[in-house]
Design an enzyme around this catalytic site. Structure first.
Site, PDB file in Angstrom:
ATOM      1  N   LYS A 124      22.827  -7.335  -0.679  1.00  0.00           N
ATOM      2  CA  LYS A 124      23.895  -6.909   0.232  1.00  0.00           C
ATOM      3  C   LYS A 124      23.270  -6.131   1.376  1.00  0.00           C
ATOM      4  O   LYS A 124      22.282  -5.428   1.186  1.00  0.00           O
ATOM      5  CB  LYS A 124      24.909  -6.025  -0.496  1.00  0.00           C
ATOM      6  CG  LYS A 124      25.978  -5.431   0.418  1.00  0.00           C
ATOM      7  CD  LYS A 124      27.070  -4.734  -0.363  1.00  0.00           C
ATOM      8  CE  LYS A 124      26.864  -3.265  -0.594  1.00  0.00           C
ATOM      9  NZ  LYS A 124      26.668  -2.438   0.620  1.00  0.00           N
TER      10      LYS A 124
ATOM     11  N   GLU B 131      35.133  -1.606   3.613  1.00  0.00           N
ATOM     12  CA  GLU B 131      35.192  -0.196   3.172  1.00  0.00           C
ATOM     13  C   GLU B 131      36.019   0.629   4.158  1.00  0.00           C
ATOM     14  O   GLU B 131      35.777   0.597   5.374  1.00  0.00           O
ATOM     15  CB  GLU B 131      33.772   0.382   3.052  1.00  0.00           C
ATOM     16  CG  GLU B 131      33.800   1.851   2.636  1.00  0.00           C
ATOM     17  CD  GLU B 131      32.471   2.389   2.125  1.00  0.00           C
ATOM     18  OE1 GLU B 131      31.518   1.623   1.927  1.00  0.00           O
ATOM     19  OE2 GLU B 131      32.407   3.620   1.904  1.00  0.00           O
TER      20      GLU B 131
ATOM     21  N   ASP C  41      21.311  -3.752  -3.190  1.00  0.00           N
ATOM     22  CA  ASP C  41      21.644  -3.269  -1.846  1.00  0.00           C
ATOM     23  C   ASP C  41      20.353  -3.050  -1.050  1.00  0.00           C
ATOM     24  O   ASP C  41      19.440  -2.370  -1.537  1.00  0.00           O
ATOM     25  CB  ASP C  41      22.376  -1.927  -1.994  1.00  0.00           C
ATOM     26  CG  ASP C  41      23.453  -1.722  -0.963  1.00  0.00           C
ATOM     27  OD1 ASP C  41      23.662  -2.613  -0.110  1.00  0.00           O
ATOM     28  OD2 ASP C  41      24.102  -0.658  -1.003  1.00  0.00           O
TER      29      ASP C  41
ATOM     30  N   GLU D  67      24.528  -3.991   5.273  1.00  0.00           N
ATOM     31  CA  GLU D  67      25.662  -3.442   6.030  1.00  0.00           C
ATOM     32  C   GLU D  67      25.645  -3.920   7.478  1.00  0.00           C
ATOM     33  O   GLU D  67      24.583  -4.050   8.089  1.00  0.00           O
ATOM     34  CB  GLU D  67      25.592  -1.906   6.029  1.00  0.00           C
ATOM     35  CG  GLU D  67      25.823  -1.302   4.668  1.00  0.00           C
ATOM     36  CD  GLU D  67      25.852   0.233   4.698  1.00  0.00           C
ATOM     37  OE1 GLU D  67      25.798   0.823   5.800  1.00  0.00           O
ATOM     38  OE2 GLU D  67      25.923   0.826   3.610  1.00  0.00           O
TER      39      GLU D  67
ATOM     40  N   ASP E 172      23.103   1.544  -2.488  1.00  0.00           N
ATOM     41  CA  ASP E 172      22.239   2.605  -1.959  1.00  0.00           C
ATOM     42  C   ASP E 172      22.926   3.970  -2.074  1.00  0.00           C
ATOM     43  O   ASP E 172      22.335   5.000  -1.753  1.00  0.00           O
ATOM     44  CB  ASP E 172      21.808   2.309  -0.517  1.00  0.00           C
ATOM     45  CG  ASP E 172      22.975   2.262   0.445  1.00  0.00           C
ATOM     46  OD1 ASP E 172      24.139   2.365   0.012  1.00  0.00           O
ATOM     47  OD2 ASP E 172      22.718   2.107   1.662  1.00  0.00           O
TER      48      ASP E 172
HETATM   49  O1  KIV Z   1      26.098   1.580  -1.940  1.00  0.00           O
HETATM   50  C1  KIV Z   1      27.218   1.430  -2.426  1.00  0.00           C
HETATM   51  O2  KIV Z   1      27.539   1.924  -3.515  1.00  0.00           O
HETATM   52  C2  KIV Z   1      28.192   0.655  -1.656  1.00  0.00           C
HETATM   53  C3  KIV Z   1      29.611   0.637  -2.143  1.00  0.00           C
HETATM   54  C4  KIV Z   1      30.287   1.895  -1.790  1.00  0.00           C
HETATM   55  C5  KIV Z   1      30.316  -0.559  -1.658  1.00  0.00           C
HETATM   56  O3  KIV Z   1      27.837   0.076  -0.684  1.00  0.00           O
END
Ligand code: KIV
Length: 298
Positions: free
Chosen positions: A128, A197, A98, A130, A59
């Site tokens: 993915k 991160e 994401d 968070e 994202d």
């Molecule tokens: O969105 C993204 O690019 C990320 C990375 C920084 C791990 O979550």
């Protein structure tokens, strides 16, 4: 140690696609896992050709592709559009879609519905999201729907405001223990890998040693099981503020700027296009063309 089986992706993988269990095998063998973000087909093709295992359609697209100030505004439709472009070109790498802010926090059902869209419409191999806490249940719900899911803890940009900004996490003993527990909870919920991160290197190393699931670090030192960098950061294509954990492997932004300036100069001076950039027409056809233009209009 995890008791939950790692969750396979629901569809049959395309021929040549890295099998998802291979990511865990790489950790067991001690082979480093390489992940990079990408947001379009040419980038995906280059990452594939470079032998990179995981492509994250992150994202971060909100900032590096769409010009937003943070990752928060990007929508699921926009992420699916970008993911579709990446999955068209990525043959071997697993494509991680994401889930953007606002598409999984409300309920497990919302998380599963968003993950299904990302896989079905975007063609992502896995997704993915968070966070930990209530997000552990989201990870479990997605994994139980047979979609591979990657966790992401430490600095989680979608909640940067709550964290007090883009700051390193886990810098006190209590905060480090919390990260350790969160990582385990995500693994137990079925996360096949976890992004760490902006976490102090010794804390990330300790978590990585303890977990069965691979850790993918960004600003988390050298002892995570893999690393990820954002495409525009590593290639020197992002003009905004860059975190200290970025290593720039090229200055493509500068090269593009120089090329565009030279192109503009060539157009203005008439140096471009040259003979070799143009198409010819036989002389007799050109003469006929001119003659036809001279004929009186019927
Ligand atoms: O969105 C993204 O690019 C990320 C990375 C920084 C791990 O979550």
């Amino acid at each position: 140690m995890s008791t939950r089986p790692r969750t396979p992706a629901p569809s049959t993988p395309a021929p040549g696609k890295l099998p998802l269990p291979e990511v865990g095998e790489m950790k067991r063998r001690g082979d480093k896992i390489v992940m990079v973000t990408a947001y379009d087909a040419p980038a995906a093709r280059l990452a594939d050709a470079a032998g990179i295992e995981l492509i994250l359609v992150g994202d971060t697209a909100a900032m590096v592709m769409l010009g937003h100030e943070s990752t928060v505004p990007v929508t699921l439709d926009e992420m699916i559009f970008l993911t579709r472009a990446v999955t068209r070109a990525a043959r071997r790498p697993l494509v991680v879609g994401d889930l953007p802010f606002g598409t999984y926090e409300v309920s497990d059902e919302q998380a599963v519905a968003s993950a299904i869209r990302m896989v079905k419409e975007g063609g992502a191999d896995v997704v993915k999201l968070e966070g930990a806490g209530r997000m552990v249940s989201r990870v479990q719900a997605i994994a139980d729907s047979n979609i591979g899911v990657m966790g992401h803890i430490g600095l989680t940009p979608q909640s940067a405001t709550k964290l007090g900004g883009f700051k390193a996490q886990g810098r006190s003993a209590d905060a480090a223990v919390k990260l350790f527990e969160d990582a385990f909870a995500l693994q137990e919920a079925g996360a096949f890998a976890i992004v760490l991160e902006a976490v102090p290197a010794p804390v990330a190393a300790r978590i990585s040693r303890a977990l069965e699931a691979p850790t993918i670090g960004i600003g988390a030192g050298a002892e995570t099981d893999g690393q990820v960098l954002v495409w525009h950061d590593l290639l020197g294509m992002y003009a905004g503020r860059q975190p200290r954990f970025v290593k720039r492997y090229a200055e493509i932004g500068e090269e593009i700027g120089d090329a565009l300036a030279t192109y503009a100069q060539d157009v203005r001076s008439g140096a471009f296009p040259e003979e070799q950039h143009t198409y010819s027409i036989p002389d007799e056809e050109l003469a006929r063309f001119e003659a036809k233009l001279r004929e009186p209009a019927r």
